[in-house]
Design a protein around this motif. Structure first.
Motif, mmCIF file in Angstrom:
data_model
loop_
_atom_site.group_PDB
_atom_site.id
_atom_site.type_symbol
_atom_site.label_atom_id
_atom_site.label_comp_id
_atom_site.label_asym_id
_atom_site.label_seq_id
_atom_site.Cartn_x
_atom_site.Cartn_y
_atom_site.Cartn_z
ATOM 1 N N UNK A 168 0.818 -1.218 0.000
ATOM 2 C CA UNK A 168 0.000 0.000 0.000
ATOM 3 C C UNK A 168 0.851 1.266 0.000
ATOM 4 N N UNK A 169 2.177 1.102 0.132
ATOM 5 C CA UNK A 169 3.141 2.202 0.104
ATOM 6 C C UNK A 169 2.909 3.213 1.232
ATOM 7 N N UNK A 170 2.499 2.698 2.380
ATOM 8 C CA UNK A 170 2.421 3.495 3.599
ATOM 9 C C UNK A 170 3.685 3.219 4.405
ATOM 10 N N UNK A 171 4.370 4.274 4.788
ATOM 11 C CA UNK A 171 5.627 4.144 5.526
ATOM 12 C C UNK A 171 5.343 4.077 7.022
ATOM 13 N N UNK A 172 5.976 3.129 7.692
ATOM 14 C CA UNK A 172 5.806 2.937 9.131
ATOM 15 C C UNK A 172 7.129 3.285 9.812
ATOM 16 N N UNK A 173 7.078 4.251 10.714
ATOM 17 C CA UNK A 173 8.287 4.847 11.278
ATOM 18 C C UNK A 173 8.353 4.623 12.791
ATOM 19 N N UNK A 174 9.446 4.048 13.243
ATOM 20 C CA UNK A 174 9.705 3.793 14.664
ATOM 21 C C UNK A 174 10.755 4.795 15.145
ATOM 22 N N UNK A 175 10.359 5.696 16.041
ATOM 23 C CA UNK A 175 11.254 6.722 16.578
ATOM 24 C C UNK A 175 11.670 6.318 17.984
ATOM 25 N N UNK A 200 18.766 14.641 26.417
ATOM 26 C CA UNK A 200 18.850 15.525 25.264
ATOM 27 C C UNK A 200 17.806 16.631 25.360
ATOM 28 N N UNK A 201 18.046 17.710 24.625
ATOM 29 C CA UNK A 201 17.105 18.822 24.601
ATOM 30 C C UNK A 201 15.887 18.451 23.746
ATOM 31 N N UNK A 202 14.674 18.695 24.248
ATOM 32 C CA UNK A 202 13.471 18.340 23.479
ATOM 33 C C UNK A 202 13.407 18.972 22.095
ATOM 34 N N UNK A 203 13.890 20.207 21.956
ATOM 35 C CA UNK A 203 13.831 20.867 20.653
ATOM 36 C C UNK A 203 14.605 20.078 19.598
ATOM 37 N N UNK A 204 15.788 19.611 19.972
ATOM 38 C CA UNK A 204 16.623 18.880 19.028
ATOM 39 C C UNK A 204 16.016 17.526 18.694
ATOM 40 N N UNK A 205 15.481 16.850 19.698
ATOM 41 C CA UNK A 205 14.865 15.540 19.471
ATOM 42 C C UNK A 205 13.635 15.678 18.588
ATOM 43 N N UNK A 206 12.803 16.661 18.881
ATOM 44 C CA UNK A 206 11.598 16.864 18.078
ATOM 45 C C UNK A 206 11.944 17.216 16.638
ATOM 46 N N UNK A 207 12.971 18.039 16.446
ATOM 47 C CA UNK A 207 13.377 18.412 15.091
ATOM 48 C C UNK A 207 13.813 17.181 14.295
ATOM 49 N N UNK A 208 14.533 16.272 14.959
ATOM 50 C CA UNK A 208 14.956 15.038 14.278
ATOM 51 C C UNK A 208 13.737 14.181 13.944
ATOM 52 N N UNK A 209 12.768 14.140 14.839
ATOM 53 C CA UNK A 209 11.547 13.382 14.592
ATOM 54 C C UNK A 209 10.788 13.942 13.393
ATOM 55 N N UNK A 210 10.648 15.265 13.340
ATOM 56 C CA UNK A 210 9.928 15.886 12.232
ATOM 57 C C UNK A 210 10.640 15.616 10.910
ATOM 58 N N UNK A 211 11.959 15.708 10.914
ATOM 59 C CA UNK A 211 12.720 15.437 9.693
ATOM 60 C C UNK A 211 12.481 14.002 9.221
ATOM 61 N N UNK A 212 12.401 13.071 10.166
ATOM 62 C CA UNK A 212 12.155 11.676 9.802
ATOM 63 C C UNK A 212 10.736 11.476 9.286
ATOM 64 N N UNK A 218 12.506 4.815 8.054
ATOM 65 C CA UNK A 218 11.555 3.866 8.623
ATOM 66 C C UNK A 218 11.857 3.593 10.091
ATOM 67 N N UNK A 219 13.010 4.006 10.545
ATOM 68 C CA UNK A 219 13.346 3.947 11.964
ATOM 69 C C UNK A 219 14.473 4.932 12.248
ATOM 70 N N UNK A 220 14.434 5.483 13.473
ATOM 71 C CA UNK A 220 15.523 6.328 13.932
ATOM 72 C C UNK A 220 15.918 5.778 15.288
ATOM 73 N N UNK A 221 17.050 5.106 15.340
ATOM 74 C CA UNK A 221 17.504 4.461 16.560
ATOM 75 C C UNK A 221 17.981 5.503 17.565
ATOM 76 N N UNK A 222 18.112 5.075 18.820
ATOM 77 C CA UNK A 222 18.507 6.010 19.870
ATOM 78 C C UNK A 222 19.838 6.683 19.562
ATOM 79 N N UNK A 223 20.763 5.948 18.974
ATOM 80 C CA UNK A 223 22.075 6.497 18.658
ATOM 81 C C UNK A 223 22.071 7.484 17.514
#
Length: 226
Positions: A168-175, A200-212, A218-223
């Motif tokens: 179905x071409x729906x992307x599933x993302x694990x943050x 970590x600072x919430x602003x930086x973490x949220x920005x990385x999440x939005x970029x993903x 499809x995943x952004x590991x803790x590292x």
């Protein structure tokens, strides 16, 4: 950041430290946002002009479907869903009471599973489903056994759904962000948090999440959060 103009997103848990920042980041990228919070009071603090505000108790089985339906009806389409809600509890596994276990399971596993299920019914090709599982999904921590287990279970669920959704071409993302200074530990539903290094600072973490969310991950590991 990728231009999200013309797209619509539902952010569940948008009254929280990360959820609010993710909702704002999506809006700043041009998306229209439906923002869910526990109450009107909690959403009133959300600095997001024009957001479609939704409330409700995620422990109620019908709410995730209702949120997806409301967001789709409001915007005429839905391009992405983000689950950024949840609770945490601390303490030895032997002392975990049933009420706490139920809330952990309902809010950290069953609610996002129900949300994903609902979203898959409306998302088209190019749509994205994202959920924050966190570093406990990667490795267990003592005195957080049940909390970590719900996160690991959700991560496993997302991995399987990702394969199912290829056609179905729906992307599933694990943050999976590491410890972040959101204040969640101070609002634990049971127990006292252990001593932890500065997160970590919430602003930086949220920005990385939005970029993903707006990218191709499809995943952004803790590292990978720096």
């Amino acid at each position: 950041m990728t231009d999200a103009s013309g797209q619509s997103f539902l952010v569940v848990g948008a009254s929280g430290a990360l959820g609010s920042r993710i909702a704002r980041g999506l809006a700043d990228a041009g998306a229209t946002v439906s923002a869910h919070g526990r109450s009107d009071e909690s959403l009133a603090r959300l600095d997001l002009d024009g957001a479609h505000r939704l409330t409700g108790d995620l422990r109620q089985p019908a709410l995730p479907q209702q949120l997806v339906d409301a967001a789709t009806q409001r915007h005429g389409r839905l391009d992405g869903v983000v689950y950024a809600a949840g609770v945490v509890a601390f303490g030895p596994a032997a002392r975990l009471d049933d009420d706490t276990l139920d809330d952990l399971t309902l809010l950290d596993f069953l609610a996002p599973v129900r949300l994903v299920r609902a979203a898959l019914g409306v998302l088209g090709p190019g749509g994205v489903v994202a959920a924050l599982t966190g570093v406990p999904a990667e490795r267990p921590f003592p005195n957080m056994a049940a909390y970590g287990a719900t996160k690991a279970a959700l991560s496993s669920y997302l991995t399987a759904v990702r394969v199912e959704s290829r056609r179905s071409k729906v992307r599933v993302l694990d943050l999976r962000p590491p410890h972040t200074e959101t204040g969640l530990a101070t609002r634990a539903i049971a127990g006292d948090p252990p001593s932890m290094p500065t997160g970590l600072e919430p602003d930086a973490v949220a920005a990385r999440c939005v970029a993903a969310i707006l990218g191709t991950d499809t995943e952004v590991a803790s590292g990978d959060f720096g």
